[in-house]
Design a protein around this motif. Structure first.
Motif, PDB file in Angstrom:
ATOM      1  N   PRO A  37     -12.002 -43.747  57.882  1.00 55.53           N
ATOM      2  CA  PRO A  37     -11.320 -45.013  58.133  1.00 55.53           C
ATOM      3  C   PRO A  37     -12.294 -46.098  58.579  1.00 55.53           C
ATOM      4  O   PRO A  37     -13.170 -45.860  59.405  1.00 55.53           O
ATOM      5  CB  PRO A  37     -10.338 -44.659  59.253  1.00 55.53           C
ATOM      6  CG  PRO A  37     -10.038 -43.218  59.011  1.00 55.53           C
ATOM      7  CD  PRO A  37     -11.338 -42.617  58.557  1.00 55.53           C
ATOM      8  N   GLY A  38     -12.154 -47.289  58.001  1.00 59.48           N
ATOM      9  CA  GLY A  38     -13.041 -48.402  58.319  1.00 59.48           C
ATOM     10  C   GLY A  38     -14.181 -48.573  57.347  1.00 59.48           C
ATOM     11  O   GLY A  38     -14.800 -49.639  57.294  1.00 59.48           O
ATOM     12  N   ASP A  39     -14.482 -47.537  56.555  1.00 56.04           N
ATOM     13  CA  ASP A  39     -15.582 -47.625  55.595  1.00 56.04           C
ATOM     14  C   ASP A  39     -15.254 -48.559  54.437  1.00 56.04           C
ATOM     15  O   ASP A  39     -14.096 -48.700  54.039  1.00 56.04           O
ATOM     16  CB  ASP A  39     -15.913 -46.239  55.024  1.00 56.04           C
ATOM     17  CG  ASP A  39     -16.774 -45.410  55.970  1.00 56.04           C
ATOM     18  OD1 ASP A  39     -17.268 -45.984  56.965  1.00 56.04           O
ATOM     19  OD2 ASP A  39     -16.940 -44.206  55.704  1.00 56.04           O
ATOM     20  N   GLY A  78     -15.067 -57.340  50.200  1.00 57.67           N
ATOM     21  CA  GLY A  78     -14.891 -56.058  49.551  1.00 57.67           C
ATOM     22  C   GLY A  78     -13.604 -55.372  49.969  1.00 57.67           C
ATOM     23  O   GLY A  78     -12.722 -55.980  50.578  1.00 57.67           O
ATOM     24  N   THR A  79     -13.510 -54.099  49.647  1.00 55.36           N
ATOM     25  CA  THR A  79     -12.313 -53.308  49.937  1.00 55.36           C
ATOM     26  C   THR A  79     -12.647 -52.246  50.971  1.00 55.36           C
ATOM     27  O   THR A  79     -13.654 -51.542  50.841  1.00 55.36           O
ATOM     28  CB  THR A  79     -11.790 -52.642  48.649  1.00 55.36           C
ATOM     29  OG1 THR A  79     -11.493 -53.655  47.685  1.00 55.36           O
ATOM     30  CG2 THR A  79     -10.524 -51.835  48.926  1.00 55.36           C
ATOM     31  N   PHE A  80     -11.804 -52.120  51.982  1.00 60.49           N
ATOM     32  CA  PHE A  80     -12.072 -51.207  53.096  1.00 60.49           C
ATOM     33  C   PHE A  80     -10.892 -50.262  53.324  1.00 60.49           C
ATOM     34  O   PHE A  80      -9.732 -50.651  53.165  1.00 60.49           O
ATOM     35  CB  PHE A  80     -12.303 -51.993  54.395  1.00 60.49           C
ATOM     36  CG  PHE A  80     -13.484 -52.916  54.359  1.00 60.49           C
ATOM     37  CD1 PHE A  80     -14.705 -52.519  54.886  1.00 60.49           C
ATOM     38  CD2 PHE A  80     -13.376 -54.172  53.784  1.00 60.49           C
ATOM     39  CE1 PHE A  80     -15.799 -53.370  54.859  1.00 60.49           C
ATOM     40  CE2 PHE A  80     -14.466 -55.035  53.750  1.00 60.49           C
ATOM     41  CZ  PHE A  80     -15.684 -54.631  54.294  1.00 60.49           C
ATOM     42  N   PHE A  81     -11.207 -49.024  53.695  1.00 54.66           N
ATOM     43  CA  PHE A  81     -10.163 -48.145  54.211  1.00 54.66           C
ATOM     44  C   PHE A  81      -9.746 -48.703  55.573  1.00 54.66           C
ATOM     45  O   PHE A  81     -10.594 -49.110  56.370  1.00 54.66           O
ATOM     46  CB  PHE A  81     -10.679 -46.711  54.391  1.00 54.66           C
ATOM     47  CG  PHE A  81     -10.746 -45.916  53.120  1.00 54.66           C
ATOM     48  CD1 PHE A  81      -9.587 -45.651  52.394  1.00 54.66           C
ATOM     49  CD2 PHE A  81     -11.956 -45.427  52.643  1.00 54.66           C
ATOM     50  CE1 PHE A  81      -9.640 -44.914  51.220  1.00 54.66           C
ATOM     51  CE2 PHE A  81     -12.010 -44.695  51.472  1.00 54.66           C
ATOM     52  CZ  PHE A  81     -10.855 -44.429  50.755  1.00 54.66           C
ATOM     53  N   ASN A  82      -8.457 -48.721  55.837  1.00 57.10           N
ATOM     54  CA  ASN A  82      -7.982 -49.256  57.101  1.00 57.10           C
ATOM     55  C   ASN A  82      -8.324 -48.332  58.262  1.00 57.10           C
ATOM     56  O   ASN A  82      -8.307 -47.103  58.121  1.00 57.10           O
ATOM     57  CB  ASN A  82      -6.462 -49.485  57.058  1.00 57.10           C
ATOM     58  CG  ASN A  82      -6.099 -50.688  56.215  1.00 57.10           C
ATOM     59  OD1 ASN A  82      -6.897 -51.600  56.042  1.00 57.10           O
ATOM     60  ND2 ASN A  82      -4.894 -50.676  55.681  1.00 57.10           N
ATOM     61  N   ASN A  83      -8.609 -48.933  59.403  1.00 56.31           N
ATOM     62  CA  ASN A  83      -8.942 -48.146  60.589  1.00 56.31           C
ATOM     63  C   ASN A  83      -7.769 -47.332  61.092  1.00 56.31           C
ATOM     64  O   ASN A  83      -7.939 -46.325  61.770  1.00 56.31           O
ATOM     65  CB  ASN A  83      -9.432 -49.070  61.711  1.00 56.31           C
ATOM     66  CG  ASN A  83     -10.864 -49.517  61.498  1.00 56.31           C
ATOM     67  OD1 ASN A  83     -11.732 -48.695  61.239  1.00 56.31           O
ATOM     68  ND2 ASN A  83     -11.100 -50.809  61.599  1.00 56.31           N
ATOM     69  N   LYS A  84      -6.532 -47.778  60.794  1.00 60.28           N
ATOM     70  CA  LYS A  84      -5.346 -47.126  61.330  1.00 60.28           C
ATOM     71  C   LYS A  84      -4.887 -45.921  60.518  1.00 60.28           C
ATOM     72  O   LYS A  84      -3.891 -45.314  60.840  1.00 60.28           O
ATOM     73  CB  LYS A  84      -4.184 -48.127  61.415  1.00 60.28           C
ATOM     74  CG  LYS A  84      -4.397 -49.228  62.435  1.00 60.28           C
ATOM     75  CD  LYS A  84      -3.165 -50.113  62.513  1.00 60.28           C
ATOM     76  CE  LYS A  84      -3.323 -51.191  63.567  1.00 60.28           C
ATOM     77  NZ  LYS A  84      -2.109 -52.057  63.639  1.00 60.28           N
TER      78      LYS A  84
END
Length: 231
Positions: A37-39, A78-84
């Motif tokens: 998450p967050g990456d 860009g596109t990120f995985f969400n931290n949640k």
């Protein structure tokens, strides 16, 4: 946040498969531990090359992941995985079953039927007042124009459970509700008001057994209606 490129391995899929397989391939980056998450995800061009799919298929998959709260696309970043994601595990499961309507409806039932019994014990007078307001909006709506009030009714109940552990499930619950509502072809405001009012009265009496019973009757009716319309 580390935005440096990562060496990853993504399983390729056949060009003729649906975007669901692309969703699975991207989710697998999390499941396998290659990303967290967050990456930041690889660029569209890199993903198209690694997964061997066209841009339209990839973008459809990314849109599904974004609507489910798994990723966020930021202009020029860009596109990120969400931290949640780690606190919303149902989002991942929903993304993998986004075209399985029956599974989505059953997931909604499992979540709401559990939450409403807790809500019956904890719901405040202020929340009950807000709940009644949504019913009034539906009663005074023009036929089918009450989707937001319907969603808000269920959101208030879920949040009134006031439990930080299950709070992460509420977003996923709303996703299932929005998906279910989008599949309803003919709306029946009078029936909706009838069901919601029965649920409201059970909550007003702080009766978890009656609240569960009335919510089940409502959700089962919706399930039968949606699946019938969908076939």
């Amino acid at each position: 946040m580390d935005e440096s490129p990562k060496k990853i391995h993504v399983e390729s899929v056949n060009r003729n498969t649906l975007s669901k397989q692309v969703v699975k391939s991207i989710i697998q980056l999390l499941v396998s531990g290659q990303m967290k998450p967050g990456d930041k995800l690889p660029t569209e061009m890199e993903l198209m090359e690694k997964i061997s799919v066209s841009r339209p298929v990839l973008r459809e998959a990314l849109s599904s992941l974004e609507s489910l709260g798994v990723i966020t696309r930021k202009t020029r970043e860009g596109t990120f995985f969400n931290n949640k994601i780690s606190s919303h595990p149902f989002s991942i499961m929903l993304s993998l079953a986004h075209d399985n309507l029956q599974a989505i409806i059953e997931a909604r039932m499992a979540l709401e039927l559990g939450l409403i019994t807790i809500a019956a014990e904890k719901i405040s007078d202020e929340e009950l007042s807000r709940l009644k307001s949504t019913i009034d909006v539906i009663a005074n709506s023009n036929g089918s124009d009450y989707g937001e009030a319907d969603i808000e009714f269920h959101r208030i109940i879920a949040l009134s459970a006031n439990n930080q552990i299950v709070e992460g499930m509420v977003d996923s619950l709303i996703v299932t509700l929005v998906k279910t509502n989008s599949e309803i072809k003919v709306r029946e405001p009078e029936r909706t008001v009838q069901h919601h009012l029965a649920i409201y009265k059970a909550l007003e009496k702080r009766d978890p057994f009656e609240a569960f019973h009335q919510m089940y009757l409502h959700l089962d009716y919706v399930r039968q209606k949606v699946l019938k319309d969908h076939t």
